[in-house]
Scaffold this motif. Sequence first.
Motif: not given
Length: 192
Positions: A18-19, A66-69, A73-74
């Motif tokens: 994901l990152p 990003i808002f889902q998780d 921080w990654a």
Amino acid sequence: MVILDTFYDSSTFTYFVLPFLIFLSRILDVTIGTIRIVMVSKGQKLWAPFLGFFEVFIWLVAISKIFQDLDNWACYFAYAGGFATGNYIGLIIEEKLAVGIVKIQIITRKEAASLISNLKGSGYGITHHNARGGSESVSIIYSIIKRTEIQKVERIVKETNPNAFYSIEDVKSVSRGVYHPKPVRRRMRKGK
């Protein structure tokens, strides 16, 4: 389907895949945004909105992930790293595209006749005048050229007068004139 759900819930996906995808999407959307800004400054009315659509679409996809998780921080580092890398790549692409026209201003203390002759001989339209620079006489030469021609003009300047000072500025538009080299044709005499 169960295998995909398991993969999406795994730490490999959450902290690496994901990152990485966010990083790539930020590179893409910021690169497109950098090129879009250049197109806006050059007055490219068709390209700017087209690029803007894809820039915002890609950004929305990245930010939604990003808002889902929010605890990951990654993803934050990937987002910031993609932004920085996208700026760099966008500037490199913009430089390679060399869209638009520029004004080059050349100031020389040396007699400018040979430089003027070499520029004209290469098909560049120029304007020049004599001026005073400090306590010395100088010649100032102006030319409007395509951005793709910058290196050719720089080469002519450096070969003719390596100590000349020059500056280059973006030009949004011109009304008319010679701002690109025309092929130099030699006239042949009749009978030869």
